[in-house]
Scaffold this motif. Structure first.
Motif, PDB file in Angstrom:
ATOM      1  N   ALA A   1     -18.286 -11.334  -9.724  1.00 49.20           N
ATOM      2  CA  ALA A   1     -18.110  -9.926  -9.338  1.00 49.20           C
ATOM      3  C   ALA A   1     -16.845  -9.817  -8.490  1.00 49.20           C
ATOM      4  CB  ALA A   1     -19.334  -9.431  -8.573  1.00 49.20           C
ATOM      5  N   ALA A   2     -15.711 -10.209  -9.103  1.00 50.06           N
ATOM      6  CA  ALA A   2     -14.456 -10.351  -8.340  1.00 50.06           C
ATOM      7  C   ALA A   2     -13.918  -9.004  -7.865  1.00 50.06           C
ATOM      8  CB  ALA A   2     -13.409 -11.061  -9.200  1.00 50.06           C
ATOM      9  N   GLN A   3     -14.061  -7.973  -8.678  1.00 44.88           N
ATOM     10  CA  GLN A   3     -13.528  -6.661  -8.297  1.00 44.88           C
ATOM     11  C   GLN A   3     -14.207  -6.165  -7.016  1.00 44.88           C
ATOM     12  OE1 GLN A   3     -10.912  -4.814  -9.950  1.00 44.88           O
ATOM     13  NE2 GLN A   3     -11.076  -4.067  -7.844  1.00 44.88           N
ATOM     14  N   MET A   4     -15.507  -6.340  -6.955  1.00 49.14           N
ATOM     15  CA  MET A   4     -16.241  -5.903  -5.758  1.00 49.14           C
ATOM     16  C   MET A   4     -15.773  -6.696  -4.533  1.00 49.14           C
ATOM     17  SD  MET A   4     -18.563  -3.707  -4.712  1.00 49.14           S
ATOM     18  CE  MET A   4     -17.404  -3.362  -3.409  1.00 49.14           C
ATOM     19  N   SER A   5     -15.568  -7.983  -4.708  1.00 47.45           N
ATOM     20  CA  SER A   5     -15.140  -8.820  -3.578  1.00 47.45           C
ATOM     21  C   SER A   5     -13.763  -8.412  -3.081  1.00 47.45           C
ATOM     22  CB  SER A   5     -15.151 -10.291  -3.986  1.00 47.45           C
ATOM     23  OG  SER A   5     -16.481 -10.693  -4.294  1.00 47.45           O
ATOM     24  N   TRP A   6     -12.860  -8.148  -4.005  1.00 46.11           N
ATOM     25  CA  TRP A   6     -11.501  -7.738  -3.595  1.00 46.11           C
ATOM     26  C   TRP A   6     -11.531  -6.366  -2.931  1.00 46.11           C
ATOM     27  CZ3 TRP A   6      -7.515 -10.626  -2.689  1.00 46.11           C
ATOM     28  CH2 TRP A   6      -7.364 -11.844  -3.364  1.00 46.11           C
ATOM     29  N   ASN A   7     -12.328  -5.450  -3.468  1.00 48.22           N
ATOM     30  CA  ASN A   7     -12.443  -4.122  -2.838  1.00 48.22           C
ATOM     31  C   ASN A   7     -12.980  -4.254  -1.409  1.00 48.22           C
ATOM     32  OD1 ASN A   7     -11.612  -3.072  -5.246  1.00 48.22           O
ATOM     33  ND2 ASN A   7     -13.547  -2.046  -5.754  1.00 48.22           N
ATOM     34  N   ALA A   8     -13.985  -5.115  -1.241  1.00 51.69           N
ATOM     35  CA  ALA A   8     -14.566  -5.290   0.103  1.00 51.69           C
ATOM     36  C   ALA A   8     -13.529  -5.871   1.062  1.00 51.69           C
ATOM     37  CB  ALA A   8     -15.785  -6.200   0.014  1.00 51.69           C
ATOM     38  N   TYR A   9     -12.756  -6.829   0.558  1.00 54.24           N
ATOM     39  CA  TYR A   9     -11.727  -7.479   1.385  1.00 54.24           C
ATOM     40  C   TYR A   9     -10.720  -6.443   1.889  1.00 54.24           C
ATOM     41  CZ  TYR A   9      -7.713 -10.515   2.390  1.00 54.24           C
ATOM     42  OH  TYR A   9      -6.647 -11.150   2.996  1.00 54.24           O
TER      43      TYR A   9
END
Ligand code: 3Y8
Ligand code: NAP
Length: 248
Positions: free
Chosen positions: A77-85
């Motif tokens: 779930a890379a998109q979610m992780s980058w958005n959170a970052y």
């Protein structure tokens, strides 16, 4: 600022964390994307659905007075992780990722590593085989490029539209899975090759043990790039991090 966690969930580890946080009486909200019809219920207030990109998440963090963000999403779930970052940087809110190690091959494993779903499709070139596609629903369309195979598709929900694969069988199942069940699945469907993600964790690794026992090859998709941020490996470590990390 008082403590209020946002837990980005959807994994076995996220559920374990929700239980600990609820038991500790820490104010928190649990978040699902809304990918499946009936996600597992959690012992915390739960929201379902996207935030509207990194900006939407930043706005949610501000408006909901979130003091700490825990990225307990799946490694793919890379998109979610980058958005959170990016949202946590913008809001100056501390963030930690609750991660699990990638799987490593052991004696008897016949793994072929590929870097993404297209690499998995390319690795399936050649004569027709019986393929266990354990990637969930989102990645099935890519395999139209290798439609000579018979696919056994393990999905959480019945697809609204039949997959555009001429030869396929849908098996509805929600993990965590066990070795006996995955052995039976591979035998019952005369599987020749398994395709899966290097998800890590315990919920999905049974198929690797079953493939090893049956001497089957596995096409393993390596993890996408994820943001470099604080990480920990257990729910207990997250609770400790929250206690030690002052809300800004
Ligand atoms: C919606 C929420 C818990 C969490 C359980 C883990 C274990 C079982 C194994 C296989 C592999 C796969 C898939 C899988 C596993 C756990 C964990 C994990 C893999 C639920 C859940 C949600 C999802 C979304 C779903 C994806 C799909 C992926 C199926 C809940 C059950 C293949 C990943 O139909 C769809 O659109 C499904 C989409 C994202 C991957 C994909 O790209 O299609 N997970 N899975 C979450 C949300 O809405 O935010 O109901 O629990 C959670 C779990 N799935 O608390 O016990 O921790 O990994 N999930 C993979 O690993 O390859 C199945 O069949 O062998
Ligand atoms: P993704 O591709 O990284 O995210 C796509 C978009 O879905 C995000 O930008 C966000 O929408 C929304 N989203 C994702 N996770 C969310 C969450 N926990 N809460 C609220 N919104 C979320 O995500 P994905 O791979 O589709 O995974 C979706 C969910 O399934 C996650 O909870 C993940 O942990 C779980 N899961 C995924 C896999 C997998 O193989 N990918 C495996 C097991 C479980 P906005 O941009 O609108 O905010």
């Amino acid at each position: 600022m008082t403590t209020k966690l946002l837990i980005l969930g959807g994994t076995t580890e996220a559920s374990a964390l929700a239980g600990l946080v609820a038991a500790a009486g820490v104010d928190a909200v649990f978040s699902y994307a809304g990918r499946v019809a009936a996600p597992k219920s959690q012992p915390l207030p739960t929201r379902v659905g996207g935030f509207g990109g990194a900006d939407g998440l930043a706005q949610y963090i501000g408006e909901s007075n979130i003091s700490h963000v825990v990225d307990a999403t799946h490694p793919f779930a890379a998109q979610m992780s980058w958005n959170a970052y990016h949202a946590c940087k913008a809001e100056d809110v501390p963030m930690i990722a609750l991660t699990r190690p990638a799987w490593c091959a052991q004696a008897g494993d016949r793994w072929r590593h590929v870097s993404d779903v297209d690499g998995a499709v390319a690795a399936l070139a050649g004569r027709a085989k019986r393929v266990l596609l354990a990637l969930g629903k989102q990645n099935v369309p890519a395999f139209v490029g290798a439609s000579q195979h018979h696919y056994v598709l393990r999905l959480v929900d019945q697809p609204e539209v039949a997959p555009d694969l001429p030869h396929h069988t849908v098996v509805l199942a929600r993990g965590p899975f066990d070795v006996a069940g995955d052995l039976a699945l591979m035998r019952d469907h005369a599987i020749d090759v398994v395709v899966c993600k290097n998800s890590g964790g315990s919920g999905a690794e049974a198929k690797l043990a079953a493939a090893r026992a049956l001497d089957l090859p596995v096409i393993l998709i390596d993890r996408p790039d994820l943001p470099q941020c604080d990480t920990c490996a257990t729910a207990e470590a997250v609770v400790e991090w929250v206690a030690q990390t002052r809300a800004t």
